[in-house]
Design an enzyme around this catalytic site. Structure first.
Site, PDB file in Angstrom:
ATOM      1  CG  ASP A 262       2.532   8.264   8.269  1.00  0.00           C
ATOM      2  OD1 ASP A 262       1.368   8.263   8.697  1.00  0.00           O
ATOM      3  OD2 ASP A 262       3.081   9.268   7.788  1.00  0.00           O
TER       4      ASP A 262
ATOM      5  CD  GLU B 114       4.095  15.584  19.256  1.00  0.00           C
ATOM      6  OE1 GLU B 114       4.345  14.407  18.897  1.00  0.00           O
ATOM      7  OE2 GLU B 114       4.763  16.174  20.130  1.00  0.00           O
TER       8      GLU B 114
ATOM      9  CD1 TRP C 289      -3.562   0.529   2.274  1.00  0.00           C
ATOM     10  CD2 TRP C 289      -5.443   0.183   3.454  1.00  0.00           C
ATOM     11  NE1 TRP C 289      -4.002  -0.731   1.987  1.00  0.00           N
ATOM     12  CE2 TRP C 289      -5.151  -0.972   2.695  1.00  0.00           C
ATOM     13  CE3 TRP C 289      -6.569   0.191   4.261  1.00  0.00           C
ATOM     14  CZ2 TRP C 289      -5.958  -2.112   2.738  1.00  0.00           C
ATOM     15  CZ3 TRP C 289      -7.373  -0.935   4.300  1.00  0.00           C
ATOM     16  CH2 TRP C 289      -7.073  -2.076   3.543  1.00  0.00           C
TER      17      TRP C 289
ATOM     18  CB  SER D 163       6.908  12.568  13.240  1.00  0.00           C
ATOM     19  OG  SER D 163       6.636  12.914  11.908  1.00  0.00           O
TER      20      SER D 163
ATOM     21  CG  HIS E 103      -5.906   3.485  12.769  1.00  0.00           C
ATOM     22  ND1 HIS E 103      -4.686   3.967  12.378  1.00  0.00           N
ATOM     23  CD2 HIS E 103      -6.682   4.586  12.993  1.00  0.00           C
ATOM     24  CE1 HIS E 103      -4.706   5.293  12.359  1.00  0.00           C
ATOM     25  NE2 HIS E 103      -5.912   5.691  12.719  1.00  0.00           N
TER      26      HIS E 103
ATOM     27  CD1 TRP F  36      -1.728  12.827  23.743  1.00  0.00           C
ATOM     28  CD2 TRP F  36      -3.698  11.791  24.013  1.00  0.00           C
ATOM     29  NE1 TRP F  36      -1.528  11.732  24.558  1.00  0.00           N
ATOM     30  CE2 TRP F  36      -2.711  11.084  24.744  1.00  0.00           C
ATOM     31  CE3 TRP F  36      -5.017  11.314  24.045  1.00  0.00           C
ATOM     32  CZ2 TRP F  36      -2.999   9.941  25.485  1.00  0.00           C
ATOM     33  CZ3 TRP F  36      -5.305  10.174  24.794  1.00  0.00           C
ATOM     34  CH2 TRP F  36      -4.304   9.508  25.491  1.00  0.00           C
TER      35      TRP F  36
ATOM     36  CG  LEU G 177      11.724  -8.874  18.207  1.00  0.00           C
ATOM     37  CD1 LEU G 177      12.925  -8.116  17.629  1.00  0.00           C
ATOM     38  CD2 LEU G 177      10.652  -8.997  17.110  1.00  0.00           C
TER      39      LEU G 177
ATOM     40  CD  GLU H 270      23.303   4.089   7.416  1.00  0.00           C
ATOM     41  OE1 GLU H 270      22.856   4.617   6.384  1.00  0.00           O
ATOM     42  OE2 GLU H 270      24.415   4.371   7.902  1.00  0.00           O
TER      43      GLU H 270
END
Ligand code: FPP
Length: 246
Positions: free
Chosen positions: A18, A65, A23, A194, A35, A67, A129, A205
């Site tokens: 977020d 959400e 920024w 969210s 972005h 959209w 990963l 955690e």
């Protein structure tokens, strides 16, 4: 960068990335600029957590959400996902990284859907990963689609409703083959989930920080891991029980 703490790394880290918009705004730039910077941090985070021995990294890239944002920003985000995947999938392969997408992709255009499938196909045998990117994802959606899948099997006579238990329910979720999340990170100052992973956060955690995602550095990523290593995870037991177990 290494830590002096000896505890094993979390197996599964999930992140709400977020703060891109703020920024950019602080620099009097359009949100799309934030972005784009955010994608650079995402690349660094993937490399960092792969080096740290994490097995699964789940990133919230676009919520169900999102959209509701202005159409221009939504369209720029879609273009950015497409470009990022076109230009980074080969490198993910070179680094041994598997990428896959969770969420309802039916609303994306055909070009993006094809790229999601192609990136998944090209990286599917990589084991270092796994990066799960949540796109058009919502925790409620995930729980509902899992309930529907089980209900269909009950209706078809394949499953006894009384036999449904937690592991069976979990297996129907979008991350059904992943361990539950060990560490949740949210940058950008808000302290909420969210509608991200809901089931998988039962014993996770939480690490919240005010840093905006484009500024989230490797030093801070390490701080999150160090903080995780200091936590005592009790899973309902007492501290004395855990200490007694050695
Ligand atoms: C939240 O910042 C960020 C997003 C909604 C988009 C996150 C996407 C990326 C970082 C790109 C990742 C790309 C790939 C291919 C995985 P915000 O816009 O809500 O920021 P604000 O809270 O400051 O407005």
């Amino acid at each position: 960068m290494t830590s002096d703490l000896e505890a094993p790394p979390p197996r599964h880290v999930c992140i709400i990335m977020d703060g891109n918009g703020r920024w950019a705004r602080k620099r009097l730039m359009p949100r799309s600029f934030g972005h784009r910077k955010g994608v650079e941090t995402t690349r660094r985070a993937i490399e960092f957590f792969a080096r740290s021995g994490v097995e699964h990294l789940t990133l919230f890239a676009f919520s169900s959400e999102n959209w509701n944002r202005p159409a221009e920003e939504v369209s720029q985000l879609m273009d950015l996902f497409l470009q990022s995947l076109e230009s980074n999938t080969d490198e993910l392969c070179e680094q041994g990284i598997r990428i896959r997408f969770i969420g309802d992709r039916s609303r994306f255009d055909a070009g993006l859907r094809a790229q999601l499938e192609e990136s998944e196909r090209l990286t599917r045998n990589n084991r270092r990963l796994t990066v799960n990117v949540a796109v058009n994802y919502g925790g409620h959606w995930d729980l509902v689609q899992a309930a529907r899948a089980l209900a269909r099997r009950v209706a078809a006579g394949e499953l006894d409703a009384d036999a449904i238990d937690a592991p069976q329910f979990a297996a129907q979720l979008a991350l059904g083959d992943c361990p539950e999340a060990d560490l949740f990170i949210r940058t950008g100052g808000e302290r909420r989930i969210s509608n991200f992973l809901l089931w998988q956060l039962a014993y996770t955690e939480f690490y919240f920080c005010d840093t905006l995602w484009p500024d989230f550095s490797e030093t801070e990523m390490q701080q999150a891991l160090d903080e995780f290593a200091r936590r005592q995870r009790r899973f309902g037991k007492t501290g004395e029980q855990l200490e007694g177990a050695g």
